[in-house]
Each structure stands twice: as structure tokens, then as C-alpha cells.
Design a protein around this motif. Structure first.
Motif, mmCIF file in Angstrom:
data_model
loop_
_atom_site.group_PDB
_atom_site.id
_atom_site.type_symbol
_atom_site.label_atom_id
_atom_site.label_comp_id
_atom_site.label_asym_id
_atom_site.label_seq_id
_atom_site.Cartn_x
_atom_site.Cartn_y
_atom_site.Cartn_z
ATOM 1 N N UNK A 1 58.789 -22.383 -16.051
ATOM 2 C CA UNK A 1 57.614 -23.058 -16.600
ATOM 3 C C UNK A 1 57.503 -22.866 -18.104
ATOM 4 N N UNK A 2 57.818 -21.648 -18.580
ATOM 5 C CA UNK A 2 57.775 -21.401 -20.025
ATOM 6 C C UNK A 2 58.830 -22.216 -20.748
ATOM 7 N N UNK A 3 60.009 -22.347 -20.157
ATOM 8 C CA UNK A 3 61.064 -23.173 -20.767
ATOM 9 C C UNK A 3 60.668 -24.632 -20.837
ATOM 10 N N UNK A 4 60.096 -25.142 -19.761
ATOM 11 C CA UNK A 4 59.629 -26.537 -19.757
ATOM 12 C C UNK A 4 58.528 -26.724 -20.793
ATOM 13 N N UNK A 5 57.643 -25.744 -20.903
ATOM 14 C CA UNK A 5 56.565 -25.804 -21.890
ATOM 15 C C UNK A 5 57.118 -25.885 -23.313
ATOM 16 N N UNK B 1 60.066 -27.029 -24.235
ATOM 17 C CA UNK B 1 60.690 -28.345 -24.429
ATOM 18 C C UNK B 1 59.635 -29.440 -24.614
ATOM 19 N N UNK B 2 58.597 -29.404 -23.791
ATOM 20 C CA UNK B 2 57.529 -30.406 -23.931
ATOM 21 C C UNK B 2 56.790 -30.269 -25.260
ATOM 22 N N UNK B 3 56.600 -29.048 -25.706
ATOM 23 C CA UNK B 3 55.927 -28.826 -26.983
ATOM 24 C C UNK B 3 56.754 -29.384 -28.130
ATOM 25 N N UNK B 4 58.056 -29.132 -28.097
ATOM 26 C CA UNK B 4 58.933 -29.657 -29.156
ATOM 27 C C UNK B 4 58.933 -31.183 -29.152
ATOM 28 N N UNK C 1 49.566 -29.830 -26.609
ATOM 29 C CA UNK C 1 50.525 -29.381 -25.597
ATOM 30 C C UNK C 1 50.829 -27.895 -25.787
ATOM 31 N N UNK C 2 50.928 -27.453 -27.043
ATOM 32 C CA UNK C 2 51.178 -26.043 -27.331
ATOM 33 C C UNK C 2 50.052 -25.165 -26.787
ATOM 34 N N UNK C 3 48.826 -25.553 -27.063
ATOM 35 C CA UNK C 3 47.676 -24.762 -26.650
ATOM 36 C C UNK C 3 47.497 -24.756 -25.131
ATOM 37 N N UNK C 4 47.387 -25.940 -24.536
ATOM 38 C CA UNK C 4 47.116 -26.009 -23.101
ATOM 39 C C UNK C 4 48.305 -25.529 -22.273
ATOM 40 N N UNK C 5 49.502 -25.833 -22.717
ATOM 41 C CA UNK C 5 50.690 -25.358 -22.009
ATOM 42 C C UNK C 5 50.790 -23.841 -22.060
#
Length: 98
Positions: A8-12, A14-17, A30-34
Motif C-alpha cells: 500500500x505504501x508503494x502504491x501510495x 507511485x500515485x503521489x508521483x 493524494x500525498x496527505x490523504x494517502x
């Protein structure tokens, strides 16, 4: 750390980037909520590992019993003093009424 939390942290990350490439506001959201979701997932992964109510109460009862046994001599001494005081009180009452 749990494997699912790491995924989940890895996906977070990637999604943040990807979100920052689209726009800084979306990236920040996305950074904050993720990040909050990853932290909650990490805390929830250890939720069921705690002790049960019965185990905690049994440990508490053992501690109380050990404390009770450690103070047995103090209680006996206090009981003897109380009984002596009651005997003196009974003697005074007997002299007054007798």
C-alpha cells in the motif's frame, strides 16, 4: 511491517508521483490523504494482537494477590493492635458501668 502495508505504501508513492505530474494541488491531496491511509492501515494491521480482557484481568488478579500476600504481616500487626484497643475499650466500659 506487514506485507500489505508495504504494498500500500508503494502504491501510495507511485500515485503521489503521478498526481504531482498532473498538478501540485492534486499531488498534495493524494500525498496527505494517502499518507493518512497508509498510517491507518499500519495501525490496523496489529489491531488483533493485543491481549484479551480475560488475560488482562488474570494478570491483574495475580498482581493483587501478590500484593495482598506481601502485606499479610502488616495486616496481622494492625489486627492485633485493633484487638488490643478493643480490649482496653471494653475494660474502660466495664469499669464505668461496674
Amino acid at each position: 511491517m506487514d506485507k500489505r502495508v508495504l504494498i500500500g505504501a508503494g502504491v501510495w508513492v507511485l500515485l503521489t508521483a503521478a498526481a504531482f505530474l498532473v498538478g501540485p494541488i492534486l499531488g498534495s491531496a493524494v500525498l496527505l490523504f494517502g499518507g493518512v491511509l497508509v498510517v491507518v492501515a499500519h495501525l490496523a494491521s496489529h489491531w488483533g494482537e493485543g491481549t484479551t480482557f480475560e488475560e488482562r484481568e488474570l494478570a491483574r488478579a495475580r498482581r493483587r494477590q501478590a500484593k495482598y500476600e506481601a502485606n499479610a504481616d502488616k495486616r496481622a500487626k494492625d489486627r492485633a493492635r485493633w484487638e488490643a484497643a478493643q480490649a482496653r475499650k471494653a475494660q474502660r466500659e466495664a469499669r464505668r458501668s461496674g
